[in-house]
Design a protein around this motif. Structure first.
Motif, PDB file in Angstrom:
ATOM      1  N   LYS A   1       3.692 -80.473  12.306  1.00 22.14           N
ATOM      2  CA  LYS A   1       5.082 -80.535  12.738  1.00 22.14           C
ATOM      3  C   LYS A   1       5.942 -79.660  11.852  1.00 22.14           C
TER       4      LYS A   1
ATOM      5  N   LEU B   1       6.397 -68.428  14.444  1.00 23.47           N
ATOM      6  CA  LEU B   1       6.016 -69.375  15.485  1.00 23.47           C
ATOM      7  C   LEU B   1       7.284 -69.952  16.089  1.00 23.47           C
ATOM      8  N   ASP B   2       7.518 -69.689  17.353  1.00 22.67           N
ATOM      9  CA  ASP B   2       8.709 -70.195  18.035  1.00 22.67           C
ATOM     10  C   ASP B   2       8.398 -71.548  18.653  1.00 22.67           C
ATOM     11  N   ILE B   3       8.981 -72.603  18.101  1.00 22.64           N
ATOM     12  CA  ILE B   3       8.791 -73.941  18.667  1.00 22.64           C
ATOM     13  C   ILE B   3      10.115 -74.497  19.181  1.00 22.64           C
ATOM     14  N   SER B   4      11.053 -73.602  19.477  1.00 24.11           N
ATOM     15  CA  SER B   4      12.392 -74.050  19.880  1.00 24.11           C
ATOM     16  C   SER B   4      12.368 -74.918  21.135  1.00 24.11           C
ATOM     17  N   GLN B   5      11.382 -74.704  22.004  1.00 24.77           N
ATOM     18  CA  GLN B   5      11.309 -75.501  23.226  1.00 24.77           C
ATOM     19  C   GLN B   5      10.279 -76.638  23.132  1.00 24.77           C
ATOM     20  N   ASP B   6       9.568 -76.687  22.012  1.00 25.83           N
ATOM     21  CA  ASP B   6       8.517 -77.701  21.836  1.00 25.83           C
ATOM     22  C   ASP B   6       9.134 -78.930  21.177  1.00 25.83           C
ATOM     23  N   THR B   7       9.886 -79.697  21.944  1.00 24.12           N
ATOM     24  CA  THR B   7      10.678 -80.792  21.376  1.00 24.12           C
ATOM     25  C   THR B   7       9.828 -81.885  20.749  1.00 24.12           C
TER      26      THR B   7
ATOM     27  N   ARG C   1       7.725 -81.518  18.631  1.00 27.77           N
ATOM     28  CA  ARG C   1       7.505 -81.168  17.234  1.00 27.77           C
ATOM     29  C   ARG C   1       8.803 -81.101  16.444  1.00 27.77           C
ATOM     30  N   HIS C   2       9.914 -81.519  17.046  1.00 31.53           N
ATOM     31  CA  HIS C   2      11.201 -81.491  16.353  1.00 31.53           C
ATOM     32  C   HIS C   2      11.459 -82.812  15.639  1.00 31.53           C
TER      33      HIS C   2
END
Length: 399
Positions: A4, A287-293, A295-296
């Motif tokens: 995460k 690593l773009d995880i902006s849309q992978d909620t 992992r927020h």
């Protein structure tokens, strides 16, 4: 520990970003490939060799550019050739003739290299096909600017004949040209070239105008003059699903700044310089995880009236302890702080542990771990208010 990453979520980091939700992300109606071309040689390696000539493109390949931009016109006898200006005056031996009023034989006999350096005397303006053949089989790919409307289909066909449709990008300032290329072959990547939108002054206005252009042209790639770009503009456009390129950048400081802001392509007269700048930057994975909620982790949630902004963090040597600081509203109180001891899985707010006066510090705090010559570790938090006031911990952040 779960894989995460922790993000300090801000309802509004900047006003324009707040208006670009995931639901508003733009994708072309007709799917189009998008290429990664971080180093684009402007008219070839044009600082070193004469622009828009084969020596300039061979030099671009040699120094490691992965894109080579050219400018294309069509002669009166239907030959597509490379040159930038509308007349022969500057780079084709002098005179006032318009390049579009000449046959290619008349163009080719003109010297396209001597103006740059006598050693390039006798160099000619190449055809589009010659340019494509120099790049074919290399990792330096075509970026073709169409300077003149009316031969878009012919150009697209030439790229296809060379077997380079899937690796080429067409660019143009003319909206009509962009539309014509999109219609001619949806399998070729097309970018809209633009300076700062007219009569648009705020970042929000600029972003809105550029998104409107993309929707009109059905392209999600913008190639923008770098002078007006800010981090906010770049990230706002990217949040809207648009890929952002920049031209023409020859200053290494500006190159580094744009790279830090996440620019996806830089066009430069000095590709060798840009290659060096990139090599000297830390080799950090992106690593773009902006849309992978999933992992927020929300540390501080904003509202429409208040946003939690400008976060900075520091990872301690144990690889698990993280401190993060931020401010309330733009230019607001620099007081909030949080700590994680499990690599960002869970967080504890430390606001009440901070010195009482720190909440009066205003604007953009930053946190650093420093070790002196004697090996003593300290954690400093500076704020950007007046004389850079700071607080310090000498016990690992406990007090």
């Amino acid at each position: 520990m779960k894989n995460k990453l922790t993000i300090l979520l801000c309802f509004v980091m900047f006003l324009s970003i707040s208006k670009l939700t995931a639901a508003e992300k733009f994708t072309p109606k007709v799917p189009m490939p998008v290429h990664k071309r971080l180093v684009v040689a402007h008219r070839g390696a044009s600082f070193t060799a004469p622009e828009n000539t084969l020596p300039a493109y061979k030099e671009a390949i040699r120094v490691g550019a992965n894109g080579a931009e050219c400018d294309v016109y069509i002669s009166t006898d239907g030959v597509m050739f490379l040159t930038h200006d509308g007349t022969v005056k500057r780079t084709l031996g002098g005179g006032d003739e318009k390049v579009t009023a000449l046959t290619y034989a008349e163009i080719k006999k003109r010297d396209a290299g001597a103006w740059k350096d006598p050693k390039y005397a006798g160099t000619h303006a190449p055809t589009l096909e010659e340019y494509l053949q120099v790049l074919k089989g290399t990792t330096c790919y075509p970026v073709i600017e169409i300077k003149q409307a009316g031969f878009e289909q012919k150009l697209v066909d030439a790229v296809k004949k060379a077997g380079m449709t899937e690796v080429s990008t067409i660019i143009a300032f003319s909206k009509d040209v962009v539309k014509a290329v999109r219609k001619a072959d949806p399998n070729i990547s097309v970018a809209f070239l633009s300076g700062k939108p007219k009569d648009k002054n705020t970042d929000e206005e600029i972003v809105a105008a550029l998104i409107s252009d993309c929707k009109e042209l059905d392209t999600n790639v913008l190639d923008l003059q770098h002078n007006f770009l800010t981090e906010n503009i770049i990230k706002s456009l990217q949040a809207a699903g648009i890929h952002v390129w920049a031209w023409t950048v020859n200053d290494p400081v500006r190159m580094k700044q744009l790279l830090d802001w996440g620019i996806e392509s830089i066009t430069t007269d000095m590709p060798d310089l840009l290659v060096t700048v990139i090599k000297e930057r830390p080799d950090l994975p992106l690593l773009d995880i902006s849309q992978d909620t999933a992992r927020h982790t929300v540390i501080a949630a904003g509202t429409e009236e208040v946003y939690q902004g400008h976060p900075t963090s520091v990872l301690m040597p144990d690889g698990k302890t993280i401190f993060v600081v931020w401010c309330i509203n733009h230019g607001g109180a620099a007081g909030p702080m949080a700590k994680s001891t499990d690599g960002g899985e869970t967080w504890v707010r430390l606001d009440k542990k901070l010195p009482e006066g720190f909440k009066k510090h205003m604007n953009c705090p930053s946190i650093y771990r420093m070790v002196d010559a004697a090996g003593k570790e300290r954690i400093f938090v500076f704020s950007a208010h007046q004389r850079m006031p700071s607080i310090v911990s000498e016990d690992g952040g406990n007090t």
